[in-house]
Design a protein around this motif. Structure first.
Motif, PDB file in Angstrom:
ATOM      1  N   ARG A 127       0.567  -1.327  -0.129  1.00  0.00           N
ATOM      2  CA  ARG A 127      -0.025  -0.091  -0.200  1.00  0.00           C
ATOM      3  C   ARG A 127       0.738   1.400   0.571  1.00  0.00           C
ATOM      4  NH1 ARG A 127      -2.551  -2.337   4.576  1.00  0.00           N
ATOM      5  NH2 ARG A 127      -4.349  -4.060   4.218  1.00  0.00           N
TER       6      ARG A 127
ATOM      7  N   GLU B  18      -8.465   0.136   3.199  1.00  0.00           N
ATOM      8  CA  GLU B  18      -7.300   0.573   3.871  1.00  0.00           C
ATOM      9  C   GLU B  18      -6.471   1.497   2.756  1.00  0.00           C
ATOM     10  OE1 GLU B  18      -4.039  -0.433   7.104  1.00  0.00           O
ATOM     11  OE2 GLU B  18      -5.109  -1.912   7.158  1.00  0.00           O
TER      12      GLU B  18
ATOM     13  N   GLY C 241      -8.689   4.501   2.045  1.00  0.00           N
ATOM     14  CA  GLY C 241      -8.567   5.379   3.276  1.00  0.00           C
ATOM     15  C   GLY C 241      -7.357   6.260   2.830  1.00  0.00           C
TER      16      GLY C 241
END
Length: 211
Positions: free
Chosen positions: A141, A167, A170
């Protein structure tokens, strides 16, 4: 857009259309100690021109990948680590792009982490090819977010749609909010990914098209 699959050694040789890479490949298969010499001379011997039949590959990268793929399996990990560690940016990128051709798993992860820590967008993009599957989710990520920050097209990220999750959404939303507050747009491909992950909810940060 999904990145093209990693080419096979035969594809690289065919795209090169030169005698030298095949000859050097035979040398390396017979004597792995010759790899360093051939690897260093690939730019001069094979040239650095883009290969029309293999978008995203240059001749020197293809030749170096062919050489690495010729190594005996028990010599791969050590040779790859050394060539990456001591190589210049072009040589490091060639190593990263060759990883899908090599019998490496977790051994490739330190190289990926190193590339992702650099400020060279070409290395970051190369690290997010097929071997990025060996990165844990947190590292992956962060690497995707770094691509967005550096302006690396997300089309370079292998398995992006498969691995992207809430995630990451976000993180992208927070990034877009920071950019909007600074009066700067978020790259269109990152906005599109955020839309796909969130369903285009109205409370997301302002997109590039809306800015």
């Amino acid at each position: 857009m999904t990145p093209p699959p990693a080419p096979r050694t035969d594809d690289l040789l065919a795209a090169l259309g030169q005698e030298w890479p095949a000859e050097a490949r035979r040398d390396v298969a017979a004597d792995p100690a010759t790899l360093a010499r051939h690897f260093a001379s690939a730019g001069r011997r094979a040239g650095r021109a883009p290969l029309p039949d293999l978008p995203g590959w240059s001749a020197d990268e293809a030749a170096r990948a062919v050489l690495l793929a010729a190594l005996p399996p028990d010599a791969v990990a050590a040779q790859v680590a050394d060539l990456y560690r001591y190589g210049d940016a072009d040589e490091k990128r060639a190593v990263l792009k060759a990883l899908p051709l090599l019998p490496l798993g977790a051994e490739a992860v330190p190289l990926l982490h190193d590339a992702i820590r650099t400020n060279d967008p070409r290395l970051v993009a190369a690290a997010l090819g097929p071997c990025a599957r060996h990165l844990d989710r947190a590292a992956w990520r962060q690497a995707v977010l770094k691509c967005v920050f550096m302006g690396v097209p997300l089309a370079a990220v292998d398995r992006l749609e498969e691995r992207a999750d809430a995630e990451l959404a976000g993180m992208l939303a927070a990034f877009a909010e920071e950019r909007a507050a600074a009066g700067r747009p978020t790259p269109a491909d990152a906005t599109a990914l955020l839309d796909r992950l969130t369903g285009g909810t109205p409370d997301r940060p302002t997109s590039e098209k809306e800015a």
